[in-house]
Design a protein around this motif. Structure first.
Motif, short mmCIF file in Angstrom:
data_model
loop_
_atom_site.label_atom_id
_atom_site.label_comp_id
_atom_site.label_asym_id
_atom_site.label_seq_id
_atom_site.Cartn_x
_atom_site.Cartn_y
_atom_site.Cartn_z
N MET A 306 0.82 -1.22 0.00
CA MET A 306 0.00 0.00 0.00
C MET A 306 0.85 1.27 0.00
SD MET A 306 -3.21 -0.83 -0.10
CE MET A 306 -2.81 -2.23 -1.15
N THR A 307 2.14 1.14 0.34
CA THR A 307 3.02 2.33 0.41
C THR A 307 3.71 2.61 -0.92
OG1 THR A 307 4.90 1.03 1.18
CG2 THR A 307 3.41 1.93 2.86
N ARG A 308 3.49 1.76 -1.93
CA ARG A 308 4.13 1.99 -3.23
C ARG A 308 3.61 3.29 -3.86
NH1 ARG A 308 6.02 -3.06 -6.20
NH2 ARG A 308 5.86 -4.79 -4.69
N ASP A 309 4.53 4.05 -4.49
CA ASP A 309 4.12 5.26 -5.21
C ASP A 309 3.40 4.89 -6.48
OD1 ASP A 309 5.23 6.97 -3.34
OD2 ASP A 309 7.19 7.03 -4.33
N VAL A 310 2.36 5.67 -6.80
CA VAL A 310 1.56 5.43 -8.00
C VAL A 310 1.38 6.74 -8.74
CG1 VAL A 310 -0.69 4.72 -8.91
CG2 VAL A 310 0.31 3.48 -6.98
N LEU A 311 1.64 6.71 -10.04
CA LEU A 311 1.30 7.82 -10.92
C LEU A 311 0.23 7.32 -11.88
CD1 LEU A 311 1.61 10.60 -12.22
CD2 LEU A 311 3.41 9.63 -13.65
N LYS A 312 -0.98 7.84 -11.71
CA LYS A 312 -2.08 7.49 -12.61
C LYS A 312 -2.38 8.70 -13.48
CE LYS A 312 -7.03 6.81 -12.80
NZ LYS A 312 -7.11 7.98 -13.70
N SER A 313 -2.09 8.59 -14.77
CA SER A 313 -2.38 9.71 -15.67
C SER A 313 -3.87 9.76 -15.98
CB SER A 313 -1.57 9.56 -16.96
OG SER A 313 -2.13 8.57 -17.79
N GLU A 314 -4.30 10.83 -16.61
CA GLU A 314 -5.72 10.99 -16.94
C GLU A 314 -6.16 10.04 -18.04
OE1 GLU A 314 -3.33 14.17 -19.12
OE2 GLU A 314 -3.42 13.30 -17.11
N THR A 315 -5.21 9.38 -18.72
CA THR A 315 -5.57 8.44 -19.78
C THR A 315 -5.52 6.99 -19.30
OG1 THR A 315 -3.26 8.38 -20.53
CG2 THR A 315 -4.72 9.99 -21.57
N CYS A 316 -5.35 6.79 -18.01
CA CYS A 316 -5.16 5.44 -17.48
C CYS A 316 -6.47 4.89 -16.90
CB CYS A 316 -4.08 5.46 -16.39
SG CYS A 316 -3.80 3.87 -15.59
N SER A 317 -6.75 3.62 -17.16
CA SER A 317 -7.88 2.93 -16.54
C SER A 317 -7.34 1.95 -15.50
CB SER A 317 -8.70 2.17 -17.58
OG SER A 317 -7.90 1.20 -18.24
N VAL A 318 -8.17 1.65 -14.47
CA VAL A 318 -7.77 0.80 -13.35
C VAL A 318 -8.73 -0.37 -13.26
CG1 VAL A 318 -7.47 0.68 -10.84
CG2 VAL A 318 -6.70 2.71 -12.10
N GLU A 319 -8.17 -1.56 -12.95
CA GLU A 319 -9.00 -2.76 -12.84
C GLU A 319 -8.55 -3.60 -11.64
OE1 GLU A 319 -10.24 -6.72 -15.48
OE2 GLU A 319 -8.92 -5.15 -16.32
N ILE A 320 -9.53 -4.11 -10.88
CA ILE A 320 -9.27 -5.07 -9.80
C ILE A 320 -10.15 -6.28 -10.09
CG2 ILE A 320 -9.23 -5.45 -7.31
CD1 ILE A 320 -9.16 -2.43 -6.92
N PRO A 321 -9.61 -7.33 -10.76
CA PRO A 321 -10.45 -8.47 -11.20
C PRO A 321 -11.16 -9.16 -10.06
CG PRO A 321 -8.27 -8.52 -12.23
CD PRO A 321 -8.21 -7.47 -11.18
N GLU A 322 -10.52 -9.35 -8.90
CA GLU A 322 -11.13 -10.06 -7.78
C GLU A 322 -12.39 -9.37 -7.29
OE1 GLU A 322 -6.98 -11.42 -8.08
OE2 GLU A 322 -8.01 -9.49 -8.16
N LEU A 323 -12.50 -8.06 -7.48
CA LEU A 323 -13.68 -7.31 -7.04
C LEU A 323 -14.62 -7.01 -8.20
CD1 LEU A 323 -12.12 -4.69 -4.57
CD2 LEU A 323 -12.87 -7.03 -4.12
N GLU A 324 -14.24 -7.50 -9.42
CA GLU A 324 -15.01 -7.20 -10.63
C GLU A 324 -15.22 -5.69 -10.78
OE1 GLU A 324 -18.63 -9.40 -10.63
OE2 GLU A 324 -17.66 -11.36 -10.62
N PHE A 325 -14.13 -4.95 -10.52
CA PHE A 325 -14.21 -3.49 -10.55
C PHE A 325 -13.32 -2.96 -11.66
CE2 PHE A 325 -12.26 0.57 -9.34
CZ PHE A 325 -13.38 1.36 -9.24
N GLU A 326 -13.82 -1.94 -12.37
CA GLU A 326 -13.04 -1.27 -13.41
C GLU A 326 -13.34 0.22 -13.38
OE1 GLU A 326 -12.29 -1.38 -18.26
OE2 GLU A 326 -13.33 -3.02 -17.25
N LEU A 327 -12.27 1.02 -13.38
CA LEU A 327 -12.38 2.48 -13.40
C LEU A 327 -11.92 2.96 -14.76
CD1 LEU A 327 -12.92 5.00 -11.51
CD2 LEU A 327 -10.44 5.08 -11.20
N GLY A 328 -12.78 3.64 -15.49
CA GLY A 328 -12.48 4.03 -16.86
C GLY A 328 -11.48 5.16 -16.97
N MET A 329 -11.03 5.37 -18.22
CA MET A 329 -10.10 6.45 -18.54
C MET A 329 -10.74 7.80 -18.22
SD MET A 329 -8.58 7.52 -22.28
CE MET A 329 -8.07 5.86 -22.68
N GLY A 330 -10.00 8.68 -17.59
CA GLY A 330 -10.47 10.02 -17.27
C GLY A 330 -11.05 10.16 -15.88
#
Length: 444
Positions: A306-330
């Motif tokens: 949880m302490t890892r640095d993350v850079l999420k640009s505005e063109t990046c989408s996020v997915e967590i398969p175990e939770l069936e969750f997806e966050l779209g671009m923007g």
């Protein structure tokens, strides 16, 4: 301004040689305000050209009411590309009579006496080497009566120094007169021109960033210290005025350039509103769109992830398969935070969903929402293992490798070629960067 009009009507040059034989030089006279008594005085302007140098404007003011007078010179040209430094070895009385154009931004020095007239402490003058020394003596003598009454020791030392300056005028021994002008518009006469003068050394140099700023040329590029300028930009927090997106009150946005280790530079922007307390931050990539897209997969196995640095640009989408969750671009915009911070932002975004709150929600929707938030919280607390996937077709997102520069066994980074649809979303299909010159030539 009748003199200027006559010169133009006669077809002659406005700038005539100083002391030349092309006719009498008549200054233009302009009625102007006296800044001493606030009555009308006369300003005289003489446009002249110094042989083997350039055009200058000599101006003088005199007031008939209070007898106050003043004089100065200005360059009639622009600031030169290079600064200039004159070093004159004064060995005779004839050297003292050399003409000198000293602009207000020039520094005059006599190294043998450790004497210096700093820039912008005197107005520009057209004089001689002896005249420069006389002006220095007059400036030092101006407050001597007060010093003799208040501090005799200091007054005695200044009297001693004035005596040394007067001895220079007699040229009993040689000395060096140095005139350094970063604008390149000052001048020391070479009486042998166009032949070389062995007593006068003229050197040109490129201005430093400090000298350019002194002349009001802050935007001037400096090839000598590009790394130094870039380092100053990294260490500086820039600020510009904007309006709060919540209450529209005036607010300030802070912006800083940050280098992410083993990745690239990014621009972090943060806005704080003093009126309503609204706070927001956003991250923009400091580079171009990469040639390939990036897919980053992290297997979360330990709470330390949880302490890892993350850079999420505005063109990046996020997915967590175990939770069936997806966050779209923007969604959420650009973020530079930790993995825990990004997951908490996702949780807050889901909780604020208007379709799962208030009268529009149903018990079934509310139950699913609470179930999802509970699973997400367990991932944040490290109680549940899961995969965190970031897919950025622009290739400008980043997830910290805690084993860098070695490979991270839990982190997988894949590069891939973008599809036509992804290029369309990024606006790359309509972007053309080649062939403009040939098209322009055919169009003409």
């Amino acid at each position: 301004m009748s003199a200027l009009g006559a010169a133009e009507a006669g077809g002659g040059s406005l700038f005539r040689p100083l002391g030349g034989e092309e006719g009498e030089q008549r200054p233009a006279e302009i009625e102007s305000l006296c800044m001493n008594c606030f009555r009308s005085g006369v300003t005289r302007l003489l446009l002249t050209r110094i042989p083997f140098f350039k055009e200058i404007i000599v101006s003088s003011f005199s007031c008939g009411s209070c007898a106050w007078s003043d004089a100065e010179i200005q360059s009639a040209g622009r600031i030169q590309e290079l600064g200039v430094r004159y070093a004159l070895a004064v060995t005779s009385r004839r050297d003292m009579d050399r003409e000198v154009v000293k602009m207000d931004c020039a520094t005059a020095r006599i190294p043998e006496l450790d004497f210096e007239i700093p820039a912008f402490t005197q107005k520009g003058v057209l004089t001689t080497v002896e005249g420069i020394i006389d002006r220095a003596i007059m400036g030092l003598e101006q407050d001597q009566p007060v010093r003799r009454a208040t501090d005799r020791e200091v007054a005695a030392k200044i009297d001693e120094f004035i005596g040394k300056l007067r001895q220079l005028k007699e040229v009993r021994s040689s000395f060096t007169f140095v005139l350094d002008d970063p604008s390149g518009n000052s001048f020391v006469e070479n009486p042998r021109a166009p032949l070389r003068d062995d007593a006068l050394v003229v050197s040109r140099y490129r201005r430093t960033p400090q000298q350019a700023a002194m002349l009001g040329l802050e935007g001037e590029d400096s090839d000598e210290h590009p790394a130094e300028s870039a380092e100053d930009l990294r260490n500086e927090v820039l600020q510009f005025n904007t309006n709060c997106p919540e209450c529209n009150a005036p607010a300030n946005t802070n912006m800083k350039l940050v280098q992410i280790p083993h990745f690239k530079e990014v621009i972090i922007m943060a806005t704080n509103c003093d009126s309503c307390g609204h706070r927001t931050n956003e991250v923009k990539s400091g580079g171009a769109i990469e040639a390939q897209g990036t897919r980053i997969t992290l297997r979360i196995t330990d709470p330390s992830d949880m302490t890892r640095d993350v850079l999420k640009s505005e063109t990046c989408s996020v997915e967590i398969p175990e939770l069936e969750f997806e966050l779209g671009m923007g969604a959420l915009g650009g973020k530079f935070t930790t993995l825990e911070g990004l997951l908490k932002d996702i949780r807050e975004l889901v909780e604020r969903n208007p379709f799962t709150l208030g009268d529009s929600s149903t018990p079934r929707q509310t139950g699913k929402l609470q179930e999802f938030l509970g699973k997400l919280q367990q991932v944040i607390e490290g109680k549940t293992k899961a995969h965190f996937i970031m897919d950025d077709p622009a290739g400008n997102s980043y997830l910290q490798n805690v084993y860098a520069p070695e490979d991270d066994p839990e982190l997988k980074v894949e590069r891939y070629e973008r599809t036509f649809e992804q290029n369309e979303d990024l606006g790359l299909n309509d972007m053309k960067t080649e062939g403009y010159e040939s098209e322009g030539a055919s169009g003409r």
